[in-house]
Design a protein around this motif. Structure first.
Motif, PDB file in Angstrom:
ATOM      1  N   SER A 236      -6.439   4.354  -1.749  1.00  0.00           N
ATOM      2  CA  SER A 236      -6.809   5.702  -1.317  1.00  0.00           C
ATOM      3  C   SER A 236      -8.216   5.770  -0.743  1.00  0.00           C
ATOM      4  O   SER A 236      -8.511   6.628   0.092  1.00  0.00           O
ATOM      5  N   SER A 237      -9.092   4.885  -1.167  1.00  0.00           N
ATOM      6  CA  SER A 237     -10.469   4.896  -0.654  1.00  0.00           C
ATOM      7  C   SER A 237     -10.651   3.993   0.559  1.00  0.00           C
ATOM      8  O   SER A 237     -11.578   4.177   1.340  1.00  0.00           O
ATOM      9  N   HIS A 238      -9.778   3.004   0.729  1.00  0.00           N
ATOM     10  CA  HIS A 238      -9.871   2.079   1.864  1.00  0.00           C
ATOM     11  C   HIS A 238      -8.697   2.329   2.815  1.00  0.00           C
ATOM     12  O   HIS A 238      -7.866   1.454   3.063  1.00  0.00           O
TER      13      HIS A 238
ATOM     14  N   GLU B  60      -3.273   2.276 -11.399  1.00  0.00           N
ATOM     15  CA  GLU B  60      -4.474   3.091 -11.188  1.00  0.00           C
ATOM     16  C   GLU B  60      -5.532   2.304 -10.416  1.00  0.00           C
ATOM     17  O   GLU B  60      -6.211   2.851  -9.536  1.00  0.00           O
ATOM     18  N   LYS B  61      -5.664   1.039 -10.744  1.00  0.00           N
ATOM     19  CA  LYS B  61      -6.639   0.203 -10.033  1.00  0.00           C
ATOM     20  C   LYS B  61      -6.275   0.075  -8.558  1.00  0.00           C
ATOM     21  O   LYS B  61      -7.128   0.218  -7.673  1.00  0.00           O
ATOM     22  N   HIS B  62      -4.993  -0.168  -8.286  1.00  0.00           N
ATOM     23  CA  HIS B  62      -4.548  -0.296  -6.895  1.00  0.00           C
ATOM     24  C   HIS B  62      -4.679   1.012  -6.141  1.00  0.00           C
ATOM     25  O   HIS B  62      -5.098   1.027  -4.975  1.00  0.00           O
ATOM     26  N   TYR B  63      -4.318   2.119  -6.782  1.00  0.00           N
ATOM     27  CA  TYR B  63      -4.361   3.401  -6.096  1.00  0.00           C
ATOM     28  C   TYR B  63      -5.795   3.788  -5.727  1.00  0.00           C
ATOM     29  O   TYR B  63      -6.033   4.348  -4.648  1.00  0.00           O
ATOM     30  N   ARG B  64      -6.735   3.488  -6.588  1.00  0.00           N
ATOM     31  CA  ARG B  64      -8.144   3.768  -6.264  1.00  0.00           C
ATOM     32  C   ARG B  64      -8.560   3.024  -5.007  1.00  0.00           C
ATOM     33  O   ARG B  64      -9.250   3.565  -4.137  1.00  0.00           O
ATOM     34  N   TYR B  65      -8.156   1.774  -4.909  1.00  0.00           N
ATOM     35  CA  TYR B  65      -8.535   0.974  -3.734  1.00  0.00           C
ATOM     36  C   TYR B  65      -7.831   1.483  -2.477  1.00  0.00           C
ATOM     37  O   TYR B  65      -8.466   1.711  -1.439  1.00  0.00           O
TER      38      TYR B  65
ATOM     39  N   GLN C 129       2.612   7.011  -6.695  1.00  0.00           N
ATOM     40  CA  GLN C 129       1.672   8.023  -7.182  1.00  0.00           C
ATOM     41  C   GLN C 129       2.243   9.417  -6.962  1.00  0.00           C
ATOM     42  O   GLN C 129       2.093  10.303  -7.802  1.00  0.00           O
TER      43      GLN C 129
ATOM     44  N   TYR D 271       0.831  -1.199   0.000  1.00  0.00           N
ATOM     45  CA  TYR D 271       0.000   0.000   0.000  1.00  0.00           C
ATOM     46  C   TYR D 271       0.872   1.257   0.000  1.00  0.00           C
ATOM     47  O   TYR D 271       0.617   2.220  -0.739  1.00  0.00           O
TER      48      TYR D 271
END
Length: 861
Positions: free
Chosen positions: A529-531, A522-527, A455, A448
């Motif tokens: 940053s939101s979780h 991008e897929k990992h960063y979305r998860y 990023q 993480y």
């Protein structure tokens, strides 16, 4: 007789187990009403209800963990202790998930040892300045508790390491276990000093404090208590080797909500509860719940996240951008693979190095171009295994470097020193690939952090002269045995033991196209940053509030010795059937109906011999000889068995096979139900059940005249349950157009004629009494399982019909304290027989052989 561990706990409760000094002065409780401070610091009542009004108090969360989120050091000049928040501690960061007006109190130990003469002043200061309550464990107990039981026994076991031999882990030591229990008791005492049990939520963290919930639940039956396990939970085959396995499971089950990082860990815990405690779980509307003596313990599955703000603030430091430029220059023209791990045997550092060696050997074109930077965090434990892991790591690294190094190239760089956060962030930002190769790890947030650092931030971009909209990439190679793996669907998952596969994964990560790397990043960063950690804390606390919302709608009883203590939680109208109460009603009534289940009611379920005892026969005859009584045994057993067992009971009515056959007394004929005479479906069912019996070791078929029953009590619990579900679906499919009903019970799948139930027996007997001009004014029904619930329901509906001149006295009673449609309960079959003896002693006429009933009954009242 209590087990040794239970006895130890009882000694501990009386203060005799280990000499643990109390806090020099009780810490002041938080005011809940202006001018009023709760006085619950002593060990008074256990009813779980505070006698202090909680109106106007702030919402409070009590966070309990082994270590407080504080840094401590002694000032060299003044010799005074200086304390500050540990900004990197998850326990501190989770506060972001709570509302701004929430007061958070921390209970735990300090990372330094405080002299006894300073403890009182330090405790007061920490409470005043940080809202922290320290637990000052004596040095000997702290050592046995943390370095002993936690690190040498629980931690290896939870990471799948068994002490097969003395050189492979420490064997179970009861002295260390006693220290563990003692430490948990001290933590619980500190919570009790500050808790307002009506309003506060308590959140306990990790494997160090797994029996603490028992102490809190024993003191406050309705405490709002959550527990989160940050380590793996092992499979039942591993966990069951722990001598104190039941005590720890029951400790966790004294929580309201238990959290795990992954479904695998939760599944293992549920399997242990099923195999060792016989508990079943079910999923309702997305929530997994375990029924435990009337309480529902919910299971939460959600991995912890990182604190985005904390990490981004480090990235914005000038020291980070400066270090990043240095690292970029150092590895210019090379591809960096990064590893960040603690030095211990489970992090797989040596396996990672072997994979790098294989990668360079199989791909000569990468020699001189690929560098593994391995940051080694200081070991959290100590011992022979840590030193061996360290020696092996250095040996392999030296071998790789000796073979593949050149003038300006070193393939493996080990950084074995405390590395400041800004420096780690710089390495994260430079690495094209991050590999986490642990053979077993609870969560591991390294991936993480790597994603967030790749990023970057706007300030970091500006310092590096990088465009803010430039594409970002990252690649992860993660072990499938770590907690974060399921949440990183774009990572390349590997078996760390497969050296070739790990090397291939690193090669794939390095050679993957930039567009693919960008999509995965991008897929990992979305998860990520939101979780984040705030989302995790907020979600857990919301589920804890939901799990506790019914606390005051039920009555609670605490029972059990030592760590076997648990709370029974039942509806307010549900109470134990008093002999005085029912005898009083019995004496003033003239037409009584008595319905009794057999197995588990008048004969213990665990009894090998199912033949009724002479005591049972005697009391049944006494009740039947009273002309005011109609007595029925209503059982799922066959009529031949019941006829043989009760041949000496002339006036006893029998209902066999759940009411398919009925006999009013010994001299009357058996009557078969007219509801279903077509039993041809048995020819379809038996071959199907035979198929499952052959495939399921330990299962068998019971053939009745009107039904077929598949038993799996002696099969493997998980496999038997799985096969029962499959059999249920299979039978429902093939019997869709047949006059048969398929039901699942405790370790059984039964097929019987449609419409047949014990409820119909009660309905028929009561209707016959009404139609014969002798409506009942007293109805007693006792049973212990699901089929008896039909009787309870039928009695309540039948006696409410307008044909009855007046409502009778109704006593629907289940055996065992559990949720039921009955209004009353009795604890066990011994209680049932004792109650029947009390009724028999009040019967008229009283046969001579009932004289001893009269004497014993009168002695009880």
């Amino acid at each position: 007789m209590a087990s040794r561990s239970y006895a130890n706990l009882l000694d501990l409760a009386s203060g005799d187990l280990l000499d643990i000094p109390h806090t020099p002065r009780a810490l002041p409780r938080v005011m809940t009403v202006p001018g009023i401070i709760s006085d619950l610091d002593g060990y008074g009542c256990n009813d779980g209800d505070s006698d202090v009004s909680s109106s106007g108090c702030r919402e409070r969360k009590i966070i309990v963990a082994n270590m407080l989120p504080l840094q401590a050091k002694r000032d060299i000049e003044t010799a005074k202790w200086c304390f500050s928040w540990d900004e990197d501690a998850i326990l501190l960061q989770l506060k972001d998930g709570f509302s701004s007006d929430t007061e958070v109190i921390y209970v735990g130990s300090l990372k330094v040892e405080i002299d006894a003469c300073e403890q009182e002043a330090v405790a007061q200061r920490l409470l005043d300045e940080f809202n922290c309550v320290p637990t000052f464990l004596p040095h000997d107990i702290q050592k046995k508790f943390y370095l002993g039981f936690c690190k040498q026994q629980l931690w290896p076991l939870f990471h799948y390491m068994l002490p097969i031999c003395p050189d492979h882990g420490d064997r179970f030591d009861r002295i260390l276990w006693q220290a563990y229990v003692s430490a948990n008791k001290v933590f619980a005492d500190k919570v009790m000093e500050v808790i307002n049990p009506d309003d506060d939520f308590v959140w306990v963290h990790d494997y160090h404090l797994m029996v603490l919930p028992t102490f809190l639940r024993k003191r406050y039956n309705r405490v709002k208590l959550g527990f989160f396990l940050h380590s793996p939970f092992p499979s039942s085959e591993i966990y069951r080797t722990l001598p104190v396995r039941d005590e720890i499971l029951r400790g966790l089950l004294n929580s309201d909500l238990i959290g795990f990082h992954t479904f695998d860990y939760a599944r293992h815990f549920l399997s242990c509860c099923g195999r060792m405690l016989g508990l079943d779980y079910e999923s309702k509307r997305g929530h997994i719940g375990l029924d435990y003596f009337g309480r529902t313990i919910f299971i939460k599955i959600l991995p912890v996240g990182i604190h985005m703000g904390r990490l981004q603030s480090v990235l914005n430091l000038s020291s980070t951008s400066a270090k990043l430029k240095d690292v970029q220059e150092e590895f210019k023209g090379k591809k960096v693979i990064l590893g960040v791990d603690d030095m211990d045997i489970f992090k797989g550092i040596s396996l990672k190095l072997l994979a790098v060696e294989h990668l360079l050997q199989q791909n000569p074109d990468l020699q001189g171009k690929v560098v593994l930077v391995q940051i080694v965090n200081p070991a959290r434990g100590s011992g022979k295994d840590v030193q061996e892991a360290k020696n092996e790591t250095y040996l392999i690294a030296r071998r790789i470097n000796d073979k593949y190094s050149s003038n300006n190239y070193q393939p493996v760089i080990l950084i074995d020193r405390p590395v400041p956060r800004f420096e780690k962030s710089a390495y994260y930002a430079v690495a094209e690939c991050c590999i986490v190769n642990a053979v077993r790890d609870g969560m591991n947030l390294v991936p993480y952090k790597y994603i967030v650092c790749r990023q970057g931030t706007a300030k970091l971009d500006e310092a590096l002269g990088r465009k803010s909209d430039s594409p970002r990439t990252s690649m992860l190679v993660v072990s499938e045995f770590i907690g974060c793996s399921p949440s990183l669907s774009g990572a390349i998952r590997v078996n760390p033991w497969d050296i070739d596969a790990v090397a291939d994964a690193m090669y794939a990560a390095l050679t993957m196209s930039d567009s693919e790397k960008q999509l995965r990043h991008e897929k990992h960063y979305r998860y990520v940053s939101s979780h984040d950690v705030a989302y995790w804390a907020r979600s857990f606390m919301q589920d804890l509030e939901r799990a506790c919302k019914d606390h005051y709608t039920k009555r609670c009883w605490g029972f059990g010795l030592g760590l076997g203590f648990r709370v029974v939680s039942l509806s307010h109208g549900f109470r134990k059937l008093s002999i005085d109460h029912i005898v009083s009603a019995y004496k003033r009534t003239n037409k009584r109906a008595i319905f009794l289940d057999y197995d588990g009611t008048v004969v213990p379920q665990s009894s090998i011999s199912k033949i009724p005892s002479p005591e049972v026969i005697c009391v049944l005859n006494a009740l039947c000889n009273d002309p005011k009584n109609i007595v029925f045994i209503v059982s799922g057993r066959g009529r031949d068995s019941l006829s043989d067992w009760f041949t000496s009971c002339q006036m006893l009515g029998l209902a066999a096979e759940h009411g398919y056959f009925l006999r009013w007394n010994r001299d009357s004929e058996w009557e078969a139900s007219h509801l279903s005479v077509d039993l041809d479906w048995k020819k379809i069912v038996e071959p199907v059940m035979q198929l499952y019996t052959e495939a399921t070791d330990g299962s068998n078929i019971e053939i009745k005249e009107s039904a077929l029953v598949w038993h799996h009590q002696d099969a493997d619990p998980d496999f038997g349950s799985c096969q029962a579900k499959e059999l249920l679906d299979h039978l429902e499919s093939v019997l869709a157009n047949e006059p048969a009903a398929v039901t699942r019970g405790q370790h059984i799948v039964e097929v019987k004629p449609q419409g047949i139930s014990k409820g119909l027996v009660a309905e028929r007997v009561l209707s016959t009494m009404v139609n014969g001009g002798s409506p009942p004014d007293f109805v007693l029904c006792i049973g212990d399982d699901r089929s008896d619930e039909d009787m309870f329901e039928s009695i309540l509906s039948t006696v409410s019909c307008p044909a009855l001149p007046s409502a009778p006295e109704i006593f629907a009673c289940t055996v065992g304290r559990k949720p039921s449609k009955a209004k009353y309960f009795l604890d066990d079959t011994a209680d049932v027989v004792k109650l029947l003896q009390g009724l028999a002693a009040s019967s008229n006429p009283k046969p001579r052989h009932l004289a001893h009933f009269q004497v014993s009954f009168e002695s009880t009242v």
